[in-house]
Design a protein around this motif. Structure first.
Motif, mmCIF file in Angstrom:
data_model
loop_
_atom_site.group_PDB
_atom_site.id
_atom_site.type_symbol
_atom_site.label_atom_id
_atom_site.label_comp_id
_atom_site.label_asym_id
_atom_site.label_seq_id
_atom_site.Cartn_x
_atom_site.Cartn_y
_atom_site.Cartn_z
ATOM 1 N N LYS A 1 74.317 44.195 11.686
ATOM 2 C CA LYS A 1 74.539 44.595 10.284
ATOM 3 C C LYS A 1 74.873 46.077 10.174
ATOM 4 O O LYS A 1 75.324 46.532 9.123
ATOM 5 C CB LYS A 1 73.309 44.253 9.436
ATOM 6 C CG LYS A 1 73.176 42.759 9.194
ATOM 7 C CD LYS A 1 72.122 42.448 8.159
ATOM 8 C CE LYS A 1 71.999 40.946 7.958
ATOM 9 N NZ LYS A 1 70.819 40.592 7.162
ATOM 10 N N ASP B 1 62.399 35.078 10.623
ATOM 11 C CA ASP B 1 63.440 35.640 9.760
ATOM 12 C C ASP B 1 63.403 34.987 8.375
ATOM 13 O O ASP B 1 63.409 35.665 7.344
ATOM 14 C CB ASP B 1 64.790 35.394 10.442
ATOM 15 C CG ASP B 1 65.949 36.082 9.736
ATOM 16 O OD1 ASP B 1 65.788 37.246 9.345
ATOM 17 O OD2 ASP B 1 67.001 35.438 9.586
ATOM 18 N N HIS C 1 70.488 33.397 16.309
ATOM 19 C CA HIS C 1 69.490 33.423 15.240
ATOM 20 C C HIS C 1 69.946 32.856 13.893
ATOM 21 O O HIS C 1 69.113 32.654 13.007
ATOM 22 C CB HIS C 1 68.816 34.807 15.124
ATOM 23 C CG HIS C 1 69.509 35.819 14.281
ATOM 24 N ND1 HIS C 1 70.502 36.636 14.753
ATOM 25 C CD2 HIS C 1 69.344 36.170 12.976
ATOM 26 C CE1 HIS C 1 70.911 37.439 13.797
ATOM 27 N NE2 HIS C 1 70.228 37.180 12.701
ATOM 28 N N HIS C 2 71.255 32.581 13.741
ATOM 29 C CA HIS C 2 71.691 31.878 12.521
ATOM 30 C C HIS C 2 72.346 30.536 12.823
ATOM 31 O O HIS C 2 72.934 29.923 11.929
ATOM 32 C CB HIS C 2 72.637 32.750 11.697
ATOM 33 C CG HIS C 2 71.941 33.862 10.999
ATOM 34 N ND1 HIS C 2 71.124 33.666 9.909
ATOM 35 C CD2 HIS C 2 71.910 35.203 11.245
ATOM 36 C CE1 HIS C 2 70.634 34.831 9.513
ATOM 37 N NE2 HIS C 2 71.095 35.780 10.313
ATOM 38 N N HIS D 1 67.522 41.901 16.146
ATOM 39 C CA HIS D 1 68.248 40.668 15.798
ATOM 40 C C HIS D 1 69.357 40.908 14.758
ATOM 41 O O HIS D 1 70.390 40.258 14.811
ATOM 42 C CB HIS D 1 67.291 39.547 15.353
ATOM 43 C CG HIS D 1 66.828 39.640 13.930
ATOM 44 N ND1 HIS D 1 65.794 40.458 13.537
ATOM 45 C CD2 HIS D 1 67.258 39.022 12.799
ATOM 46 C CE1 HIS D 1 65.610 40.335 12.243
ATOM 47 N NE2 HIS D 1 66.483 39.461 11.763
ATOM 48 N N ASP D 2 69.129 41.835 13.844
ATOM 49 C CA ASP D 2 70.133 42.080 12.801
ATOM 50 C C ASP D 2 70.922 43.369 13.041
ATOM 51 O O ASP D 2 71.541 43.893 12.114
ATOM 52 C CB ASP D 2 69.455 42.156 11.419
ATOM 53 C CG ASP D 2 69.333 40.783 10.769
ATOM 54 O OD1 ASP D 2 70.082 39.861 11.164
ATOM 55 O OD2 ASP D 2 68.483 40.637 9.861
ATOM 56 N N HIS E 1 77.611 39.037 11.867
ATOM 57 C CA HIS E 1 76.627 40.028 12.332
ATOM 58 C C HIS E 1 75.885 39.617 13.600
ATOM 59 O O HIS E 1 75.513 40.472 14.393
ATOM 60 C CB HIS E 1 75.679 40.476 11.210
ATOM 61 C CG HIS E 1 74.526 39.566 10.952
ATOM 62 N ND1 HIS E 1 74.554 38.586 10.002
ATOM 63 C CD2 HIS E 1 73.294 39.484 11.526
ATOM 64 C CE1 HIS E 1 73.397 37.951 9.984
ATOM 65 N NE2 HIS E 1 72.616 38.470 10.903
HETATM 66 FE FE LIG Z 1 70.464 37.861 10.666
#
Ligand SMILES: [Fe+2]
Ligand SMILES: [Fe+2]
Length: 494
Positions: free
Chosen positions: A284, A366, A337-338, A280-281, A309
């Motif tokens: 980054k 998260d 996801h954000h 998911h990240d 990201h």
């Molecule tokens: Fe994230």
């Protein structure tokens, strides 16, 4: 007969007055196990005359002799799947995991349970010991005697081996099944952290990242979560401050899998969810480390980059060759996801979009993991209970209420990793929630206690247990903040 005297002085690593003895032994023990691991491996490659061996022998020697000097003697012992240093169970560090595993496996295979050093060791002696050990035939029941006889023949009398102890049920595998699963859980957890690290490093270096291993690990995690989710949930309490991104990805995946399981997802969809959460990240990887680890607030430009990201993650995942067929819900999960129903969400969209289920699940996992982990800009994290309270207070629409309810149900009202004060004046760490809705406040608790020698005991009590008068033996009075008591919760799950 020539008596061999120690030639190398032990490494000086005096214990600081403020450092507790078990913390000191644990640090030295971890160092010793890592050095021993390297030496055992090297001995499989080079013969004992090889010059390359010298440096490694010297390093191990310093570690061993420092400990012998400290305690007068040194016992390294394998009991079930644990290592004991002078009768104290060694907890391994995240970095030390491979070494522990290797040492325990190799000794077990050779039926060696303990090696006892009665005095300081020389380079020659250490070499003899390692080669004798590694040359023992696997499975030989007489190996410890053979080993001791060989040492005696070489006039090495200050070292003695004992055979591996077997425990009830170990032979037929019933008693240790649970313990084995726990071991599998640790292995999957640490391997996944390592694999995520590898993938991120590759992407940062603009190289092809191989994600086949990640897929296999996600499948194993799904299997474990289906069997007993508390094993992996316990691992999420290992909050590694330095390697935040890697541990965070794995934790988010574990929480997401547990939610998915309660929603009745099939194994295939759970595996997809697991992989999505692990990645998911991943976006980054394109953000400079200085921005990610900035101690203060981000400036406008940095924040704008940070907000990219999720989108950059989508791009990366679509380019991952070995991921095979990527289901759109995986990509959407990362994209979403954000997203939020208020202006703080990102990426900004022209038209309002409903969040997909994967995104909603990952968002809860998260938020919880981020809040309960110490960060560079917030060194004291929320306790599990405080984090859940914050999430419940978030205004409508931030988290899906049903999913949040499921999440709270599975981490418990006293979530795994909570430090609890009991009415017996004992303190314990919640290690397994009670899934019976009637007894949600009666989880299983690992008591934080020390034995007469001052070593940590490992006793799990079930709060539904009653005494002869039909009264509960123990109940939770309140939860405590482990940071105030300097208790490292994660260590209790290792
Ligand atoms: Fe994230
Ligand atoms: Fe995240």
């Amino acid at each position: 007969m020539e008596i061999i005297q120690p030639a190398v002085q032990p490494e000086r690593a005096p214990r600081k007055a403020s450092e507790p003895l078990d913390a000191y032994l644990s640090k030295m023990g971890n160092n010793l196990v890592t050095k021993f691991h390297v030496l055992m491996r090297i001995s499989q490659i080079y013969d004992s005359k090889n010059v390359a061996l010298k440096q490694f022998t010297q390093e191990s020697l310093q570690a061993i002799n420092a400990l012998i000097q400290q305690a007068g003697a040194l016992s390294l012992k394998v009991v079930k799947n644990d290592l004991y240093l002078n009768e104290q169970r060694l907890r391994y560090s995240v970095e030390g995991f491979t070494s522990f595993k290797y040492l325990i496996t190799q000794w077990r295979k050779r039926r060696i349970g303990e090696i006892f050093f009665k005095g300081l060791v020389t380079e020659e002696i250490l070499k003899e010991v390692i080669y004798l050990l590694m040359n023992l035939e696997e499975g030989g029941e007489e190996n410890a005697t053979l080993f001791n006889d060989e040492l005696a023949r070489r006039d090495i009398l200050m070292i003695e081996a004992s055979p591996l102890e077997t425990f009830e049920g170990e032979e037929d595998g019933t008693a240790l099944r649970k313990e084995d699963q726990r071991e599998v859980g640790k292995k999957v957890f640490f391997e996944t952290v390592g694999t995520i690290k590898e993938i991120i490093t590759k992407i940062k270096g603009k190289q092809q990242a191989d994600v086949r291993k990640l897929k296999r690990l996600a499948q194993k995690a799904v299997h474990l979560v289906m069997e007993d989710e508390s094993i992996l949930l316990g691992m999420t309490t290992i909050k590694n401050y330095d390697e935040y991104t890697f541990n965070h990805s794995v934790n988010v995946s574990i929480y997401s899998l547990a939610i998915g399981r309660h929603l009745g997802f099939s194994k295939r969809i759970l595996t997809e969810l697991g992989i999505t959460a692990l990645l998911h990240d991943i976006g980054k990887a394109k953000i400079p480390r200085e921005t990610l680890n900035k101690p203060g607030p981000l400036n406008g430009e940095e924040w704008n980059l940070m907000k990219k990201h999720s989108l950059m993650g989508v791009e990366i995942v679509l380019n991952l060759k070995q991921l095979g067929e990527v289901n759109p819900r995986m990509v959407i999960g990362i994209f979403d996801h954000h997203l939020k129903n208020d202006p703080s969400g990102y990426p900004k969209l022209f038209r309002k979009k409903e969040m997909g289920l994967f995104g909603q699940i990952i968002q809860i996992a998260d938020a919880y993991d981020a809040m309960t982990t110490p960060r560079i800009y917030k060194k004291v994290p929320y306790t599990p209970e405080q984090a859940l309270a914050v999430m419940l207070k978030e205004k409508d629409g931030q988290f899906d209420p049903l999913l949040l309810k499921i999440f709270i149900g599975l981490v418990g009202i006293f979530p795994i990793g909570s430090l609890a004060l009991l009415d017996t004046r004992e303190v314990g760490i919640v290690c397994k929630p009670n899934l019976d809705p009637q007894w949600m406040d009666r989880p299983q608790v690992l008591l934080v206690a020390r034995d007469a020698k001052g070593f940590v005991k490992k006793e799990v009590v079930d709060l539904t247990e009653k005494d002869g008068n039909d009264r509960f033996k123990r109940s939770v009075v309140k939860t405590l903040d482990p940071n105030k008591y300097h208790i490292d919760i994660g260590k209790y799950f290792l």
